[in-house]
Design a protein around this motif. Structure first.
Motif, short mmCIF file in Angstrom:
data_model
loop_
_atom_site.label_atom_id
_atom_site.label_comp_id
_atom_site.label_asym_id
_atom_site.label_seq_id
_atom_site.Cartn_x
_atom_site.Cartn_y
_atom_site.Cartn_z
N HIS A 205 -6.28 -10.21 -1.63
CA HIS A 205 -6.19 -8.89 -0.63
C HIS A 205 -7.78 -8.19 -1.43
CE1 HIS A 205 -6.84 -5.70 2.75
NE2 HIS A 205 -5.47 -6.27 2.88
N PRO A 206 -9.45 -7.74 -0.93
CA PRO A 206 -10.15 -7.28 -2.22
C PRO A 206 -9.80 -5.87 -2.08
CG PRO A 206 -10.50 -7.40 1.07
CD PRO A 206 -9.20 -8.16 0.64
N GLU A 207 -8.60 -4.82 -1.66
CA GLU A 207 -7.65 -3.86 -1.86
C GLU A 207 -7.36 -3.81 -3.33
OE1 GLU A 207 -7.01 -1.17 1.15
OE2 GLU A 207 -7.39 -2.36 2.64
N LEU A 208 -6.76 -5.36 -3.30
CA LEU A 208 -5.39 -5.56 -4.12
C LEU A 208 -5.64 -4.71 -5.42
CD1 LEU A 208 -2.51 -6.38 -5.22
CD2 LEU A 208 -3.22 -8.20 -5.63
N SER B 29 -7.42 -9.30 -9.89
CA SER B 29 -7.00 -7.65 -9.72
C SER B 29 -6.60 -7.13 -11.13
CB SER B 29 -6.39 -7.87 -8.71
OG SER B 29 -5.11 -7.42 -8.90
N LYS C 78 0.86 -1.74 -0.07
CA LYS C 78 -0.21 0.04 0.26
C LYS C 78 1.05 1.29 0.14
CE LYS C 78 -3.51 0.48 2.31
NZ LYS C 78 -5.03 0.15 3.69
N ARG D 219 -3.68 -6.11 -11.38
CA ARG D 219 -2.81 -6.09 -10.74
C ARG D 219 -1.49 -6.93 -10.47
NH1 ARG D 219 -3.66 -2.22 -12.08
NH2 ARG D 219 -0.73 -1.16 -11.74
N SER E 229 -7.79 -1.99 -5.87
CA SER E 229 -7.35 -0.65 -6.36
C SER E 229 -6.05 0.03 -5.98
CB SER E 229 -7.86 0.04 -4.97
OG SER E 229 -7.68 -0.66 -3.62
N LEU E 230 -5.15 -0.87 -5.73
CA LEU E 230 -3.78 -0.32 -6.12
C LEU E 230 -3.37 -0.23 -7.46
CD1 LEU E 230 -1.84 -2.26 -2.58
CD2 LEU E 230 -3.36 -0.21 -3.04
N SER E 231 -2.91 0.66 -8.45
CA SER E 231 -3.49 1.21 -9.54
C SER E 231 -1.84 1.10 -9.93
CB SER E 231 -4.48 1.62 -9.88
OG SER E 231 -4.60 3.46 -9.38
N ASN F 147 1.88 1.31 -3.58
CA ASN F 147 1.40 2.21 -4.28
C ASN F 147 1.58 3.62 -4.55
OD1 ASN F 147 -1.10 1.13 -6.00
ND2 ASN F 147 -2.61 2.45 -4.33
N LYS F 148 0.69 4.85 -2.93
CA LYS F 148 1.12 5.21 -2.53
C LYS F 148 2.00 6.60 -3.05
CE LYS F 148 1.24 8.77 1.60
NZ LYS F 148 0.84 8.38 3.58
#
Length: 225
Positions: A137-140, A187, A96, A189, A142-144, A99-100
């Protein structure tokens, strides 16, 4: 042998396997790095963030820098502008943060999940279940600004080649399982391309077991001072 001769020897050994040489440059001087670059090598591996940042500023800008050592989340921002590949992702929190920081630099940063395969307490990495949890992971999705492109692992530091070989086989089997199950592919990703395993003492065993990139330092430069 000179640095150029050592590199030529290793490249000829790797040639039948189509495995990429990453020259590990930690603690090496700028002059030594320039000698490597003069051989046409563009992939340089560093363990420590500060050392990489210092060298990156002084070296030719066509070099592809690889973070191969343990990476703390608070250090990601320093390498995010230029890093080519991070080999050592061992948590979703780190992913994360990468990604940020990649987003701040308008980049997509490729990453490898570091797997724990050695029989040593000092090594970092994920077991198969922990890696699966990251890939599912459900957030994966969104890590574009990151991309998981494979796995990395370090074998036990031992003279026992059977043990090293079995650890590389284990990592290759995990890679093939994840790839065949299309783990994380949904995903958008994740792309199963790279298997980073093998260092100065065991790179030939690694490529025989399917490594696509090896991380070699002391076999080129000699032992560290």
């Amino acid at each position: 042998m000179s640095i150029a001769q050592e590199i030529a020897k290793i490249q000829s050994e790797l040639a039948p396997y189509s495995s990429k040489l990453i020259v590990v440059t930690k603690t090496r001087s700028i002059d030594e790095l320039l000698s490597v670059h003069a051989c046409g090598i563009l992939d340089f591996g560093e363990n420590r963030v500060q050392e990489m940042v210092d060298k990156q500023a002084q070296m030719p800008q066509d070099i592809r820098w690889h973070q191969i050592g343990h990476l703390q989340t608070n250090k990601v921002k320093y390498i995010a502008p230029f890093i080519h590949l991070i080999h050592s992702v061992d948590s979703f929190a780190l992913l994360k943060e990468i990604n940020k920081q990649a987003a701040k630099n308008n980049r997509v940063i490729p990453c490898l999940l570091q797997m724990y395969i050695a029989q040593e307490e000092s090594k970092f990495g994920l077991d198969k279940q922990e890696a699966t949890e990251i890939l599912e992971h459900p957030e994966l999705a969104s890590l574009s600004n990151i991309e998981i492109v494979g796995l990395m692992g370090m074998a036990t530091f031992t003279e026992n080649t059977n043990q090293i070989q079995s650890e590389f086989k284990e990592l290759k089997a995990i890679f093939e399982t994840f790839k065949s199950q299309q783990m994380g592919i949904a995903s958008n990703r994740v792309h199963w391309q790279e298997l980073s395993m093998g260092m100065s003492g065991d790179y030939l065993l690694a490529v025989q077991e399917g490594s696509t990139m090896v991380r070699v330092g002391s076999a080129i430069f000699g032992p560290r001072a």
